[in-house]
Design an enzyme around this catalytic site. Structure first.
Site, PDB file in Angstrom:
ATOM      1  N   SER A  64       0.826  -1.213   0.000  1.00 59.93           N
ATOM      2  CA  SER A  64       0.000   0.000   0.000  1.00 59.93           C
ATOM      3  C   SER A  64       0.855   1.255   0.000  1.00 59.93           C
ATOM      4  O   SER A  64       0.356   2.352  -0.279  1.00 59.93           O
ATOM      5  CB  SER A  64      -0.925   0.005   1.222  1.00 59.93           C
ATOM      6  N   LYS A 132       4.496 -11.580   3.086  1.00 54.98           N
ATOM      7  CA  LYS A 132       3.061 -11.745   2.855  1.00 54.98           C
ATOM      8  C   LYS A 132       2.811 -11.772   1.363  1.00 54.98           C
ATOM      9  O   LYS A 132       3.403 -10.986   0.617  1.00 54.98           O
ATOM     10  CB  LYS A 132       2.252 -10.615   3.495  1.00 54.98           C
ATOM     11  N   GLU A 201      -9.423  -9.719   4.006  1.00 54.98           N
ATOM     12  CA  GLU A 201      -9.749  -8.317   3.685  1.00 54.98           C
ATOM     13  C   GLU A 201     -11.056  -8.179   2.923  1.00 54.98           C
ATOM     14  O   GLU A 201     -11.326  -8.923   1.970  1.00 54.98           O
ATOM     15  CB  GLU A 201      -8.628  -7.679   2.852  1.00 54.98           C
TER      16      GLU A 201
END
Length: 285
Positions: A64, A132, A201
């Site tokens: 992000s 991740k 998510e």
């Protein structure tokens, strides 16, 4: 004892400091299944890592940063080099939290071998403890390949931002029975492959609850459910640094207004010659 770096607030310089390195470990995270919820925030800089570290179990160096730091339209353009630079900074700024680093789009999908090459390079460059990666059943063989070779993996299912071009946007997932079943299957596949944790998510809440109940690894929700084993937010969203607030974000501050106000006050004082004043200038002795 291990030497790391901290920021001397009086000089704004990174200074070597000896400190006990008692970081949260993968086994410690696993033990939190069904226990006290895990706390995770994103971090991209040394200073944010220092501020978040005492309060978090995990710090996520998320891709992000492409949007938050670089102003990119999505996470897709993020590179391994970007992740490595910010990951190393977060490791230097923290002592306690486990640091997990995102593998960017294109760095792991081609093959398990490619994923291992990218993950090993990231861990060597940064000192992070785990990687991740996004994806469900299709990525399970890659997760197993990495775990079998000593690389801890956090999965990511549900809304997967790197697949935004396929998904057609950032809306919640699992509203149809077919999509809900696929998300459950994806999470269970990643769990069986050996992931120690997974981010869930942007899914409707019953999916997050069902996944948390049926997988052995810990689930970390973002736009999911308080019944997950932990929670993560993008720190800049949580701090209120952006005007847009996604539904799943709670703003714990209004840093955008605060920072803008400070800049306005500084600009006013510069233009009126009130700054710098006697306290900020050097006079002859």
């Amino acid at each position: 004892m291990s030497t790391t770096f901290t920021i001397d607030s009086s000089t704004s310089r990174a200074t070597p400091v000896s400190a006990p390195m008692k970081r949260v470990t993968v086994p410690a995270v696993r033990k939190r299944k069904g226990a006290e919820p895990l706390v995770m925030l994103t971090a991209y800089t040394v200073r944010n890592a220092q501020l978040f570290d005492p309060h978090c179990d995990l710090l996520l160096v998320g891709d992000s940063l492409g949007q938050v730091i670089y102003g990119l339209p999505s996470t897709v353009p993020v590179t391994l080099e970007m992740m490595a630079a910010h990951g190393a900074a977060v490791v230097r700024g923290s002592y306690h939290a486990m640091v997990v680093i995102d593998m960017p789009f294109g760095s792991y999908e081609a093959s398990p071998e490619k994923a291992f090459e990218s993950a090993a390079w990231l861990l060597k460059q940064t000192g992070a403890a785990a990687v991740k990666l996004e994806g469900g059943a299709a990525m399970a063989p890659t997760v197993k390949f990495l775990v079998d070779r000593g690389i801890p993996v956090m999965g990511h299912v549900g809304l997967t931002p790197q697949a935004v071009n396929m998904l057609g946007g950032y809306g919640a997932r699992g509203r149809t029975q077919e999509e809900a079943a696929k998300i459950i299957d994806d999470g269970q596949a990643i769990d069986r492959a050996g992931a120690f944790a997974m981010v869930v998510e942007g899914v409707v809440e019953p999916i997050a609850i069902e996944l948390t109940r049926t997988v052995e690894c810990v689930t970390i929700g973002i736009g999911a459910s308080a019944h997950c084993d932990g929670q993560v937010l993008v720190a800049e969203d949580m701090l209120g640094l952006f005007e847009r607030t996604p539904r799943f974000v709670k703003r714990y501050g209004d840093m955008a207004s605060f920072v803008s106000g400070c800049a306005e006050a500084y600009a006013d004082e510069v233009r009126s010659r009130a700054f710098p004043g006697p306290a900020q200038t050097y006079q002859p002795k």
